[in-house]
Scaffold this motif. Structure first.
Motif, mmCIF file in Angstrom:
data_model
loop_
_atom_site.group_PDB
_atom_site.id
_atom_site.type_symbol
_atom_site.label_atom_id
_atom_site.label_comp_id
_atom_site.label_asym_id
_atom_site.label_seq_id
_atom_site.Cartn_x
_atom_site.Cartn_y
_atom_site.Cartn_z
ATOM 1 N N LEU A 65 -19.579 -9.360 36.035
ATOM 2 C CA LEU A 65 -19.044 -10.106 34.901
ATOM 3 C C LEU A 65 -19.971 -9.988 33.687
ATOM 4 C CD1 LEU A 65 -17.109 -12.063 33.527
ATOM 5 C CD2 LEU A 65 -18.335 -13.953 34.631
ATOM 6 N N LEU A 66 -21.255 -10.061 33.924
ATOM 7 C CA LEU A 66 -22.211 -9.920 32.821
ATOM 8 C C LEU A 66 -22.040 -8.577 32.116
ATOM 9 C CD1 LEU A 66 -24.720 -10.804 31.188
ATOM 10 C CD2 LEU A 66 -26.139 -9.878 33.040
ATOM 11 N N GLY A 67 -21.892 -7.508 32.916
ATOM 12 C CA GLY A 67 -21.687 -6.188 32.336
ATOM 13 C C GLY A 67 -20.403 -6.114 31.521
ATOM 14 N N GLN A 68 -19.340 -6.738 32.021
ATOM 15 C CA GLN A 68 -18.066 -6.734 31.296
ATOM 16 C C GLN A 68 -18.163 -7.517 29.992
ATOM 17 O OE1 GLN A 68 -15.737 -8.386 34.496
ATOM 18 N NE2 GLN A 68 -14.986 -6.377 35.193
ATOM 19 N N VAL A 69 -18.840 -8.659 30.038
ATOM 20 C CA VAL A 69 -19.028 -9.466 28.823
ATOM 21 C C VAL A 69 -19.808 -8.676 27.783
ATOM 22 C CG1 VAL A 69 -20.233 -11.485 27.878
ATOM 23 C CG2 VAL A 69 -18.834 -11.717 29.941
#
Length: 460
Positions: A65-69
């Motif tokens: 999720l961090l990478g997507q954000v």
């Protein structure tokens, strides 16, 4: 708006209430999919996100999720929420772009301080064009008394210091010995809202492992054999203000663990008193070592490294800003006129040019000592290049025979120590453990000396 992402309803409610009371509008979601949709539609000011959203507690869904954000809204800062058992995972998140991490159970005051700091850094004034930045402009905005120089590299450092000072961000100051790291730490404090509170300096290179807890956290009378009276620790002395941890690269691994816990929780315990005490403090660290390399070598904790360097300030060496040398020389001479009652004292133009051409590995400290020696020895009112040259030239001496001690005055203790370490390394074929034992040093102490004297070695 601050977006809270956690699959635990109690955590979402607790964080939402805390932030609402602090005046921050929030929105809470339970799944990464909902969070990503909101970030795409209306990017928040900041994300508070948990690392786990499924039965799989590896934290990979949080990292994903961090990478997507970061792909959708790279400008949005992210604070990770994690348990102590997954600190390594949080460090991975910092590498992937997270601004900070907090541990469960969190301390409300510390969390709010972290949020304020990160939001303040996000809203700092825009960059000034390199060609328009001047020392006069900076001096109108900030208090940089005692810092001499107009080089563009130094001006950029001072501008960053002024902007960061208004926050409570932890600062790591990097630079060679003698570049003025302590002055920069003082500038951060004097330009902050803590300026009227204590500024406590600690040279960690001079604190032994056995005395670390007593020195930093204090002790109660009778806590150990020689504890005759109560002692107030450095953290307590700095409470409400700023603590400056100089030479943090010299700290051994066991002391690093103790320091990390304090910086993480903002709590500590006095030796002999088990009651935890709260801290409201800003932390500034400094080092002349490459901490990133030390992390790779296993000699500095990675989680501590990311905890202390929310903001990194690198000071240029004096050889990188030679045009500031005449200004520094003039500054030193002005002080020496009063100190030695020599009102006509000055440094000639030729001498200024000669000094600008020197490498000065000791940086500002070496230059200051060189100027004062020349003033004391020459006895002249106007110093020329020869007065400084006579203070830097070294007379070649005969190398001592094997097993023979050098003549007094021909070698410093540092040079003698470096020579002995090289000979012992050669004798034991580079075996660090045997070399350390033969020299009566711990492995950590030997590594520090190998780096200090730039002696090549193979890490075991």
């Amino acid at each position: 708006m601050i977006l809270i992402i956690d699959d635990d309803a109690a955590v979402r409610m607790s964080l939402g209430l805390l932030l609402k009371q602090a005046g921050y509008p929030t929105k809470s979601v339970a799944t990464p999919e909902d969070a990503l949709r909101i970030v795409q539609e209306t990017p928040p000011r900041l994300l508070l996100m948990d690392m786990n959203y499924s039965l799989d507690t590896s934290g990979q869904d949080g990292l994903r999720l961090l990478g997507q954000v970061k792909e959708v809204a790279p400008q949005v800062p992210v604070i990770l929420i994690t348990g102590w058992g997954s600190i390594t995972l949080a460090v991975e998140g910092m590498k992937a772009g997270a601004a900070e991490f907090v541990t469960k159970p969190w301390n409300n005051d510390a969390l709010l301080q972290t949020i304020r700091t990160i939001l303040s850094l996000q809203e700092s004034e825009p960059e000034v064009e390199a060609g328009t930045l001047t020392r006069r402009q900076l001096d109108k905005q900030y208090n940089f008394q005692g810092i001499v120089g107009q080089d563009v590299r130094l001006l950029h450092v001072l501008r960053n210091v002024g902007q960061v000072a208004a926050t409570d961000a932890s600062v790591l100051i990097e630079g060679e010995s003698g570049t003025g790291k302590e002055l920069i730490a003082e500038a951060v404090h004097h330009n902050s809202h803590r300026r009227r509170q204590p500024f406590v300096k600690v040279n960690l290179g001079g604190v032994s492992t056995s005395l670390f807890e007593s020195e930093m956290f204090g002790h109660r009378r009778g806590a150990f054999t020689d504890a005759k009276t109560d002692r107030i620790g450095r953290f307590e002395l700095a409470n409400g203000g700023t603590i400056f941890l100089d030479e943090i690269g010299e700290l051994d691994l066991s002391s690093q663990v103790k320091l990390l816990r304090v910086l993480q929780d903002r709590t500590y315990e006095v030796l002999g008193d088990s009651k935890p005490r709260r801290l409201d403090i800003r932390v500034i660290c400094a080092t002349n070592r490459n901490l990133a390399e030390m992390v790779q070598q296993g000699r500095f904790r990675e989680d501590l490294f990311y905890r202390i360097n929310l903001i990194t300030v690198r000071l240029p060496a004096l050889r990188e800003r030679p045009q500031d040398i005449p200004l520094l020389v003039q500054h030193f001479v002005d002080g020496l006129r009063a100190t030695y009652n020599r009102p006509a004292l000055k440094v000639g133009t030729r001498a200024q040019h000669w000094l600008q051409e020197q490498l000065l590995p000791g940086n500002i400290r070496e230059l200051k000592n060189l100027v004062e020696r020349a003033v004391l020895v020459s006895g002249k009112d106007e110093l020329g290049p020869e007065d400084f040259q006579s203070q830097t030239q070294r007379v070649p001496v005969r190398a001592p025979e094997p097993g023979e001690l050098p003549e007094p005055g021909t070698m410093t203790l540092d040079e003698l120590e470096a020579q002995m370490i090289r000979r012992t390394l050669e004798h034991y074929g580079g075996n660090i453990s045997r070399v350390a034992k033969a020299l009566g040093l711990s492995r950590g102490a030997l590594y520090r000396r190998l780096e200090k004297y730039a002696i090549p070695f193979d890490a075991e």
